[in-house]
Design a protein around this motif. Structure first.
Motif, PDB file in Angstrom:
ATOM      1  N   ALA A 225       0.814  -1.218   0.000  1.00  0.00           N
ATOM      2  CA  ALA A 225       0.000   0.000   0.000  1.00  0.00           C
ATOM      3  C   ALA A 225       0.847   1.266   0.000  1.00  0.00           C
ATOM      4  CB  ALA A 225      -0.920  -0.002   1.213  1.00  0.00           C
ATOM      5  N   SER A 226       2.088   1.165   0.468  1.00  0.00           N
ATOM      6  CA  SER A 226       2.949   2.338   0.586  1.00  0.00           C
ATOM      7  C   SER A 226       3.306   2.956  -0.754  1.00  0.00           C
ATOM      8  CB  SER A 226       4.232   1.983   1.339  1.00  0.00           C
ATOM      9  OG  SER A 226       4.930   0.945   0.671  1.00  0.00           O
ATOM     10  N   LYS A 227       3.102   2.233  -1.850  1.00  0.00           N
ATOM     11  CA  LYS A 227       3.397   2.831  -3.161  1.00  0.00           C
ATOM     12  C   LYS A 227       2.390   3.935  -3.489  1.00  0.00           C
ATOM     13  CE  LYS A 227       0.817  -0.604  -5.914  1.00  0.00           C
ATOM     14  NZ  LYS A 227       0.962  -1.721  -6.856  1.00  0.00           N
ATOM     15  N   ARG A 228       1.238   3.913  -2.797  1.00  0.00           N
ATOM     16  CA  ARG A 228       0.239   4.955  -2.998  1.00  0.00           C
ATOM     17  C   ARG A 228       0.115   5.887  -1.799  1.00  0.00           C
ATOM     18  NH1 ARG A 228      -2.277   0.362  -5.129  1.00  0.00           N
ATOM     19  NH2 ARG A 228      -2.669   0.496  -7.387  1.00  0.00           N
ATOM     20  N   ASP A 229       0.228   5.353  -0.585  1.00  0.00           N
ATOM     21  CA  ASP A 229      -0.112   6.146   0.594  1.00  0.00           C
ATOM     22  C   ASP A 229       0.652   5.633   1.808  1.00  0.00           C
ATOM     23  OD1 ASP A 229      -1.982   6.990   2.987  1.00  0.00           O
ATOM     24  OD2 ASP A 229      -2.698   8.108   1.258  1.00  0.00           O
ATOM     25  N   ASN A 230       0.966   6.525   2.740  1.00  0.00           N
ATOM     26  CA  ASN A 230       1.727   6.158   3.936  1.00  0.00           C
ATOM     27  C   ASN A 230       0.851   5.848   5.147  1.00  0.00           C
ATOM     28  OD1 ASN A 230       4.383   6.365   2.885  1.00  0.00           O
ATOM     29  ND2 ASN A 230       4.249   8.610   2.992  1.00  0.00           N
ATOM     30  N   ARG A 231      -0.461   5.937   5.002  1.00  0.00           N
ATOM     31  CA  ARG A 231      -1.332   5.657   6.144  1.00  0.00           C
ATOM     32  C   ARG A 231      -1.270   4.182   6.522  1.00  0.00           C
ATOM     33  NH1 ARG A 231      -4.067   9.342   2.882  1.00  0.00           N
ATOM     34  NH2 ARG A 231      -4.845  11.226   3.907  1.00  0.00           N
ATOM     35  N   LEU A 232      -1.590   3.906   7.779  1.00  0.00           N
ATOM     36  CA  LEU A 232      -1.570   2.538   8.310  1.00  0.00           C
ATOM     37  C   LEU A 232      -2.981   1.966   8.286  1.00  0.00           C
ATOM     38  CD1 LEU A 232       1.151   3.719   9.322  1.00  0.00           C
ATOM     39  CD2 LEU A 232       0.771   2.556  11.474  1.00  0.00           C
ATOM     40  N   ASN A 233      -3.092   0.721   7.869  1.00  0.00           N
ATOM     41  CA  ASN A 233      -4.420   0.107   7.844  1.00  0.00           C
ATOM     42  C   ASN A 233      -4.303  -1.409   7.736  1.00  0.00           C
ATOM     43  OD1 ASN A 233      -7.192   0.025   7.924  1.00  0.00           O
ATOM     44  ND2 ASN A 233      -7.517   0.848   5.873  1.00  0.00           N
TER      45      ASN A 233
END
Length: 415
Positions: A225-233
């Motif tokens: 997911a980090s390739k798009r966004d740094n949020r945690l989920n």
């Protein structure tokens, strides 16, 4: 009849704007208070992000207001005059496809600004232009292929079956269930890279946790997911045999094993408490009501829009006006959801440990820059999860008297 729908939209718009202005003013004042839950620098930054995001929402709401009157004033009738196809189901496919594409193009500037300006400013978005274009093309392909099939299906039902709205509801409800089942597989093949967990020790602990509560899944995966966004989920995706545990790579990197298990314990609480089936049931009831309303609209409404009472017009009116009904139903649905979240927190803290869940929520709040305070009316309309302050209170964590040094040590925050 059209006047009633327009008045409903105007009320929806006014409440939307009012709650946003109340939220902006509330967060501006709260920004200057003693920081809670978040580190002092992130507290102020989270407040600014919340304010900027809400201001963007206000501008977007005014823009949507103009688009709404454009559609009902002349847009729908003009589009209807362009699509001169005799087959009603084919006309519906072309009409609705064009309607959605035009709406997407009109709102694209806001998506671009949020993704490439606002979210990058606050360190969230890692989206590149090439990835955005690839995602858009893939999404567009899926919509044109499968969306058109669904539009054709509902059009044929409208055209050929008496009391079509009952059969239409059953058809769309079945489609939604199927989408939920295949969603993880589509994400895996076309958008994200799902991999088995490299940390086998963590994988073993998760599988043991799943066995404890009787949750059967097709595997535990990490997604890039980090390739798009740094949020945690993290989430449980799919239904039936497609169920899987999905952890964002950002979450695996930032949380300890105990904290990860506490987060998953919370999600398992939803499973154990039957919240997934409850949510499906609520969604079904809401959809049935919507179909009942839009399946029995008087002819004068269509005359007021200079349209014939045919599948293309019925589907377009449904898409334009259903968000209004959703908005007024959301407080009740959100109230139920917040109750379920408290119960899931209790289950997760008992399954793992209360301390691990508290620490996990603290890290999630700090990394996601989630401002912990909101105006009560904003919470009433929009919060599907309880405010962070209330969640911590239920877990026995005093956000006001906790040591800042201890908090920094827990979160590994540097000055």
């Amino acid at each position: 009849m059209l006047e009633i729908f327009v008045m409903g939209y105007c009320l929806y718009f006014a409440l939307n704007i009012y709650t946003s202005f109340m939220q902006v003013g509330y967060v501006k004042n709260a920004r200057n208070l003693e920081p809670i839950i978040l580190d002092s620098s992130k507290y102020y930054e989270a407040a600014n992000y919340s304010i900027e995001k809400e201001k963007l929402s206000i501008v977007s709401s005014f823009y949507d207001f103009i688009i709404f009157f454009m559609w009902i004033g002349f847009g729908l009738s003009f589009l209807d005059s362009l699509v001169t196809v005799e087959s009603s189901w084919l006309k519906a496919v072309i009409f609705i496809d064009l309607f959605i594409i035009i709406n997407w193009l009109l709102t694209l500037p806001f998506d671009l600004y949020k993704t490439f300006k606002l979210d990058k400013k606050y360190g969230f978005s890692n989206m590149t232009s090439s990835l955005f274009i690839k995602d858009t093309l893939k999404t567009g392909f899926l919509f044109l292929l499968f969306g058109s099939i669904v539009i054709a299906g509902i059009s044929l039902i409208i055209e050929n079956l008496p009391s079509w709205w009952i059969w239409g509801f059953a058809f769309i409800f079945a489609v939604i269930i199927i989408i939920n089942m295949v969603y993880p597989l589509v994400r895996d093949k076309m958008f994200d890279k799902f991999e088995p967990l490299k940390d086998k020790d963590l994988e073993g602990k998760i599988e043991k946790l799943l066995d404890e509560v009787g949750f059967k899944s097709s595997g535990v995966f990490s997604v890039d997911a980090s390739k798009r966004d740094n949020r945690l989920n993290a989430y449980f995706g799919g239904l039936g045999s497609t169920k899987r545990v999905v952890l964002f790579d950002t979450l695996v990197e930032k949380l300890t094993h105990g904290e990860l298990l506490a987060v998953l314990g919370h999600e398992l609480g939803h499973f154990k408490n039957g919240d997934i089936l409850k949510n499906i049931g609520i969604m079904g009831v809401v959809m049935f009501v919507f179909f009942g309303i839009f399946g029995n609209l008087p002819e004068e409404l269509f005359l007021g829009l200079s349209l014939n009472q045919e599948p293309a017009a019925i589907i377009a009116i449904f898409m334009i006006f259903s968000p209004i009904l959703s908005f007024f139903l959301m407080p009740l649905i959100s109230l139920i959801s917040r109750h379920n979240e408290y119960a899931a927190d209790e289950f997760g803290s008992n399954l793992q440990s209360k301390n691990d869940l508290v620490n996990a929520l603290l890290k999630l709040a700090n990394e996601n820059k989630s401002f912990p305070l909101s105006h009560p009316i904003y919470i009433f309309f929009y919060y599907s999860h309880p405010p962070l302050v209330e969640r911590f209170k239920e877990l026995g964590y005093d956000v006001h008297n906790s040591s800042k040094d201890a908090l920094k040590e827990e979160l590994n925050i540097d000055e």
